[in-house]
Scaffold this motif. Structure first.
Motif, PDB file in Angstrom:
ATOM      1  N   ARG A  80       0.772  -1.266  -0.098  1.00 17.13           N
ATOM      2  CA  ARG A  80       0.113   0.237  -0.141  1.00 17.13           C
ATOM      3  C   ARG A  80       1.129   1.359   0.175  1.00 17.13           C
ATOM      4  O   ARG A  80       1.966   1.290   0.049  1.00 17.13           O
ATOM      5  CB  ARG A  80      -1.051   0.219   1.169  1.00 17.13           C
ATOM      6  CG  ARG A  80      -0.442   0.295   2.849  1.00 17.13           C
ATOM      7  CD  ARG A  80       0.433   0.102   3.472  1.00 17.13           C
ATOM      8  NE  ARG A  80       0.871   0.547   4.161  1.00 17.13           N
ATOM      9  CZ  ARG A  80       1.720   1.044   5.030  1.00 17.13           C
ATOM     10  NH1 ARG A  80       2.406   2.298   3.691  1.00 17.13           N
ATOM     11  NH2 ARG A  80       1.945   1.208   6.277  1.00 17.13           N
ATOM     12  N   ALA A  88       0.447   4.970   1.680  1.00 12.61           N
ATOM     13  CA  ALA A  88      -1.010   5.268   2.583  1.00 12.61           C
ATOM     14  C   ALA A  88      -0.362   7.182   2.819  1.00 12.61           C
ATOM     15  O   ALA A  88       0.017   7.229   4.138  1.00 12.61           O
ATOM     16  CB  ALA A  88      -0.898   4.926   3.603  1.00 12.61           C
ATOM     17  N   PRO A  89      -0.152   8.456   2.157  1.00 10.18           N
ATOM     18  CA  PRO A  89       0.309   9.391   2.395  1.00 10.18           C
ATOM     19  C   PRO A  89      -0.853   9.867   3.476  1.00 10.18           C
ATOM     20  O   PRO A  89      -2.113   9.511   3.715  1.00 10.18           O
ATOM     21  CB  PRO A  89      -0.147   9.719   1.017  1.00 10.18           C
ATOM     22  CG  PRO A  89      -1.588   9.114   0.497  1.00 10.18           C
ATOM     23  CD  PRO A  89      -0.814   7.293   0.221  1.00 10.18           C
ATOM     24  N   TYR A  95      -3.401   8.356  15.774  1.00 15.36           N
ATOM     25  CA  TYR A  95      -1.879   8.234  14.203  1.00 15.36           C
ATOM     26  C   TYR A  95      -2.104   5.951  13.922  1.00 15.36           C
ATOM     27  O   TYR A  95      -1.926   5.354  13.167  1.00 15.36           O
ATOM     28  CB  TYR A  95      -1.271   8.407  13.686  1.00 15.36           C
ATOM     29  CG  TYR A  95      -0.559   7.968  13.031  1.00 15.36           C
ATOM     30  CD1 TYR A  95      -0.609   8.518  11.579  1.00 15.36           C
ATOM     31  CD2 TYR A  95       0.526   7.558  12.957  1.00 15.36           C
ATOM     32  CE1 TYR A  95      -0.263   7.730  10.034  1.00 15.36           C
ATOM     33  CE2 TYR A  95       1.505   7.180  11.742  1.00 15.36           C
ATOM     34  CZ  TYR A  95       0.794   7.334  10.565  1.00 15.36           C
ATOM     35  OH  TYR A  95       2.338   7.102   9.308  1.00 15.36           O
ATOM     36  N   VAL A 123      -3.296   2.979  11.260  1.00 15.84           N
ATOM     37  CA  VAL A 123      -2.418   2.159  10.328  1.00 15.84           C
ATOM     38  C   VAL A 123      -1.701   0.971  10.435  1.00 15.84           C
ATOM     39  O   VAL A 123      -2.735  -0.118   9.652  1.00 15.84           O
ATOM     40  CB  VAL A 123      -1.088   2.828  10.647  1.00 15.84           C
ATOM     41  CG1 VAL A 123      -0.046   2.050   9.532  1.00 15.84           C
ATOM     42  CG2 VAL A 123      -0.675   4.250  10.309  1.00 15.84           C
ATOM     43  N   ARG A 136       7.804   1.769   3.835  1.00 21.28           N
ATOM     44  CA  ARG A 136       7.349   3.257   3.737  1.00 21.28           C
ATOM     45  C   ARG A 136       8.770   3.532   3.885  1.00 21.28           C
ATOM     46  O   ARG A 136       9.837   3.180   3.858  1.00 21.28           O
ATOM     47  CB  ARG A 136       6.434   3.559   4.912  1.00 21.28           C
ATOM     48  CG  ARG A 136       6.578   2.451   6.019  1.00 21.28           C
ATOM     49  CD  ARG A 136       5.857   2.452   7.149  1.00 21.28           C
ATOM     50  NE  ARG A 136       5.960   1.903   8.608  1.00 21.28           N
ATOM     51  CZ  ARG A 136       5.446   1.530   9.509  1.00 21.28           C
ATOM     52  NH1 ARG A 136       3.979   1.897   9.026  1.00 21.28           N
ATOM     53  NH2 ARG A 136       5.853   1.006  10.007  1.00 21.28           N
ATOM     54  N   HIS A 184       9.535   6.118   9.890  1.00 20.09           N
ATOM     55  CA  HIS A 184       8.582   5.432  10.549  1.00 20.09           C
ATOM     56  C   HIS A 184       9.479   4.746  11.526  1.00 20.09           C
ATOM     57  O   HIS A 184       8.139   3.242  11.569  1.00 20.09           O
ATOM     58  CB  HIS A 184       7.189   4.872   9.741  1.00 20.09           C
ATOM     59  CG  HIS A 184       6.593   6.352   9.312  1.00 20.09           C
ATOM     60  ND1 HIS A 184       5.521   6.437  10.006  1.00 20.09           N
ATOM     61  CD2 HIS A 184       6.719   6.241   8.113  1.00 20.09           C
ATOM     62  CE1 HIS A 184       4.942   7.411   9.066  1.00 20.09           C
ATOM     63  NE2 HIS A 184       5.343   7.376   7.925  1.00 20.09           N
TER      64      HIS A 184
HETATM   65  N1  GLU Z   1       0.318   8.130   6.307  1.00 20.33           N
HETATM   66  C1  GLU Z   1       2.082   8.339   6.330  1.00 20.33           C
HETATM   67  C2  GLU Z   1       2.545   9.339   6.196  1.00 20.33           C
HETATM   68  O1  GLU Z   1       1.903   9.970   5.314  1.00 20.33           O
HETATM   69  C3  GLU Z   1       2.378   7.100   5.876  1.00 20.33           C
HETATM   70  C4  GLU Z   1       2.439   5.930   7.251  1.00 20.33           C
HETATM   71  C5  GLU Z   1       3.336   4.741   6.292  1.00 20.33           C
HETATM   72  O2  GLU Z   1       2.854   4.791   5.620  1.00 20.33           O
HETATM   73  O3  GLU Z   1       2.194   3.752   6.887  1.00 20.33           O
HETATM   74  O4  GLU Z   1       3.831   9.652   5.929  1.00 20.33           O
END
Ligand code: GLU
Length: 461
Positions: free
Chosen positions: A5, A7-8, A184, A188, A202, A206
């Motif tokens: 995925r 996930a922005p 958050y 996730v 990612r 993270h």
């Molecule tokens: N929403 C997160 C971001 O934009 C990414 C989270 C993820 O990939 O787990 O940095």
């Protein structure tokens, strides 16, 4: 079945670091005949905007990264998150904490005074034989996750290798706020679980979230995905890319006349390699891609190499498509192309000379209308008897029966001999008179394309 995925969080534009993350997740799914999911992480209601969601979707569309499922919006999944929070409370993996803001601040001040790392002291964490404080009135509790007190979380990162973090480093993190809204890291986890993500690819910003997320997945009895954390992209000076200094938004690249396939090709090369291959298509990238070949260390953006790649992709691009891409640029510059030479022929002649589409549009304009020459060029190339000589050359051109690059070329040598001049003394004034610039491809080919009537009109004018 491989499922990845992107996930922005829709809190701005689509960052090229994000595009690279999306690209690697996409390529991994495509390579393995898997599924690529798009998830919009919009739980931060204050910072998420519909404009930003649109910027992400437009950006994904522009680069051509197609997704198989989604977009899923976290804000539409709140009921599900609440359900899982109840599940964790019921199984004893989470608990209510009634600490007020003031209490937490006092706790922090005390710890800092002692020189300790500030952290929640777990006063509301239920344990066998422990008496919890009396529940204060009128306080809505948060829900905290019961992080294991001992042991460690370890995973084999597909990019960075083995990473191990001791549970002692981790807090009992808040998974639901006083108003019940999930936080958050928790969203996730539930999403990756529900969406059956097998590989979480990612950014390495993270890495610190991963042990928390793994602990929650373990508490839920959910399968653990493989994690692969991609290192950052730095600018040429080795700094983190910043909006102020660097082109970071996908739109910036479109505006600069970059082809999407060139951007993807370059981003693929940043931190990943296949031998010495620099120029490749996305089909090749998908075929060659493995997570093992991703470099664990940060890579620097090299502007020169990037533009070189863009030039290669322009060279390889279909002329009809290039014509469509430069049409708005020519229209903005009020260049009328309807009555001039066939655009495909012009592009075939000039496209090897440029590194971006803006330059390509500029390279094309004088085929359709003469540019006003620079004073310095006029002075240098049209002084003395050059004008009269160009008149004499126009007569030779006018007498040509067949109008082609070859027939024009055949005039050059005898004319220069007759006039006692070198080729440059013919070519340069000719370019200035016909094109308004000295920077053109070979002058016979240029004249051939512009056409007899128009060439004579421009010279005689
Ligand atoms: N929403 C997160 C971001 O934009 C990414 C989270 C993820 O990939 O787990 O940095």
């Amino acid at each position: 079945m491989i499922r990845t995925r992107f996930a922005p969080s829709p809190t701005g534009y689509l960052h090229i670091g994000g595009v690279r993350t999306a690209l690697f997740s996409w390529a991994f799914a495509r390579k393995n005949q898997g599924v690529f999911v798009l998830r919009i992480e919009d739980t931060d209601l204050e910072r998420s905007t519909p404009e930003s969601v649109k910027a992400i979707m437009d950006g994904m569309h522009w680069v051509g990264l197609d997704y198989d499922e989604g977009p899923f919006y976290q804000t539409q999944r709140f009921d599900r998150y609440k359900e899982v929070i109840q599940q964790l409370l019921a199984s004893g993996h989470a608990y209510h904490c009634y600490c007020s803001k003031e209490e937490l601040e006092a706790m922090r001040a005390e710890q800092e005074a002692r020189g300790d790392k500030p952290r929640y002291d777990r006063r509301w964490r239920p344990e066998a034989g422990k008496t919890l404080p009396a529940i204060p009135e009128g306080v809505e509790p948060v829900v905290r996750f019961k992080t294991p007190l001992t042991g460690a979380v370890a995973w084999d990162d597909a990019v960075k290798g083995r990473i191990e973090i001791s549970n002692e480093e981790l807090d009992d993190l808040i998974i639901a706020r006083p108003d019940g809204s999930p936080t958050y890291n928790f969203c996730v986890v539930v999403d990756d679980w529900d969406m059956q993500i097998t590989h979480v690819i990612r950014g390495d910003d993270h890495v610190n979230n991963t042990p928390r997320q793994i602990n929650i997945l373990l508490a839920l009895g959910a399968p653990l995905p493989v994690y692969g954390h991609l290192p950052m992209i730095l600018n040429e000076d080795g700094q983190k890319m910043s909006k102020r200094r660097d082109a970071v938004s996908v739109v910036d690249y479109a505006d600069k006349g970059i082809l999407p396939e060139a951007l993807l090709n370059y981003l693929a090369r940043l931190g990943w390699g296949h031998g010495d291959d620099e120029f490749f298509t996305m089909e090749q990238f998908v075929e060659w891609f493995t997570l093992e070949a991703v470099s664990p260390s940060a890579s620097r953006f090299n502007q020169e190499k990037f533009l070189w790649l863009n030039a290669q992709h322009i060279k390889a691009a279909d002329n009809g498509r290039l014509a469509e891409l430069i049409a708005p640029r020519l229209a903005a510059a009020k260049v009328e192309t309807a009555n001039g030479p066939a655009m495909n022929d012009v592009l075939a002649l000039v496209k090897e000379r440029v590194q971006d589409l803006n330059a390509l549009a500029l390279e094309v304009d004088y085929f359709y209308q003469k540019r006003e020459p620079a004073a310095a060029d006029v002075e240098k190339h049209l002084a003395g008897d050059a004008i009269a000589r160009m008149g004499r050359f126009a007569d030779k051109l006018a007498a040509l029966e067949a109008w082609s690059a070859e027939s024009i070329h055949e005039l050059f040598k005898p004319f220069c001999a007759e006039e006692g001049i070198k080729m440059g003394q013919l070519g340069m004034p000719l370019r200035v008179l016909v094109c308004g610039t000295t920077q053109t491809p070979s002058v016979d080919a240029v004249l051939a394309l512009i056409g007899k009537e128009e060439v004579l009109r421009r010279i005689r004018a």
